[in-house]
Every structure is written in structure tokens, then in C-alpha cells.
Design an enzyme around this catalytic site. Structure first.
Site, PDB file in Angstrom:
ATOM      1  N   ARG A 271       0.687  -1.136   0.090  1.00  0.00           N
ATOM      2  CA  ARG A 271       0.018   0.107   0.034  1.00  0.00           C
ATOM      3  C   ARG A 271       0.884   1.295  -0.010  1.00  0.00           C
ATOM      4  NH1 ARG A 271      -3.525  -2.834   4.164  1.00  0.00           N
ATOM      5  NH2 ARG A 271      -2.327  -1.642   5.536  1.00  0.00           N
ATOM      6  N   ASN A 272       2.137   1.106   0.040  1.00  0.00           N
ATOM      7  CA  ASN A 272       3.078   2.199   0.092  1.00  0.00           C
ATOM      8  C   ASN A 272       3.207   2.978  -1.321  1.00  0.00           C
ATOM      9  OD1 ASN A 272       5.429   3.673  -0.226  1.00  0.00           O
ATOM     10  ND2 ASN A 272       5.774   3.583   1.771  1.00  0.00           N
ATOM     11  N   LEU A 273       2.827   4.156  -1.523  1.00  0.00           N
ATOM     12  CA  LEU A 273       2.821   4.702  -3.033  1.00  0.00           C
ATOM     13  C   LEU A 273       4.010   5.194  -3.306  1.00  0.00           C
ATOM     14  CD1 LEU A 273      -0.720   6.485  -2.238  1.00  0.00           C
ATOM     15  CD2 LEU A 273      -0.240   4.526  -3.522  1.00  0.00           C
TER      16      LEU A 273
END
Length: 112
Positions: free
Chosen positions: A42-44
């Protein structure tokens, strides 16, 4: 509260082409488990880097690092060592900073 353990950052990803240093705080639990910068799905970070500098994100971590370096980016964390519960930056304590001034002296092309 859960057990708080000391966490250590990774070595910097940098070479002489770097003009910008992207600073994180300290690797999260998933990054530490995988031994990879910005590893949580989920890290962008990686989608943003690939959107800014390329076409589509590549899945292989080594290729991601190579792409960052080709894009003239260096990666490192502000904290070299710290205690933190899980991945919550708000719980960081007893931090020891990384030697960012020394890195900038070694790589004078980094300007941002």
C-alpha cells in the site's frame, strides 16, 4: 502496548548521478521483513516514482532500485537506528540519525 524493538535503516541507495535525495523516516515492518525500501504493497512511493519518471511500475526490487538511480534519485532514511512499535512513526524514540551531511559531502551532485 506491544514490545518495542530497535530498528535499523538500510544503507543508502546512491551513486554519482544522484541529484535528489528522497528521505524516509525508518523502514516499516514489511520493508524490514523483505529488506527492501518501501516494500509494503500500500506504500505509494514506487507507483509515484514510476508515474513521474517512467511508464509502468516494474515488480522486481533490483529493477526498481536501478530505475531510481537512472532517474537520478538517492534513497535513505533520516533515522539510522530507533525504537518503534510496529510501523508507527509516531512511536519512534531513542533515534540515532543517519549521517546525512556526510552523504551530501560524498555526493555533491545532490541538490534537493
Amino acid at each position: 502496548m506491544g514490545l518495542t524493538l530497535a530498528k535499523r535503516s538500510f544503507p543508502p541507495i546512491v551513486d554519482t548521478r544522484a541529484v535528489a535525495l528522497v528521505l524516509g523516516t525508518l523502514p516499516g515492518e514489511e520493508s524490514l521483513r523483505r529488506q527492501q525500501y518501501y516494500a509494503h504493497p500500500r506504500n505509494l512511493f514506487w507507483p509515484i516514482v514510476f508515474t513521474l519518471f517512467g511508464d509502468g511500475i516494474v515488480p522486481a526490487y533490483e529493477a526498481r532500485l536501478a530505475f531510481a538511480q537512472t532517474s537520478r534519485l538517492a534513497l535513505w532514511d533520516v533515522c539510522g537506528l530507533a525504537e518503534r512499535e510496529a510501523s508507527a512513526d509516531a512511536t519512534i524514540r531513542s533515534e540515532v540519525p543517519n549521517e546525512i551531511p556526510a552523504l551530501l559531502d560524498t555526493y555533491p551532485g545532490i541538490r534537493a
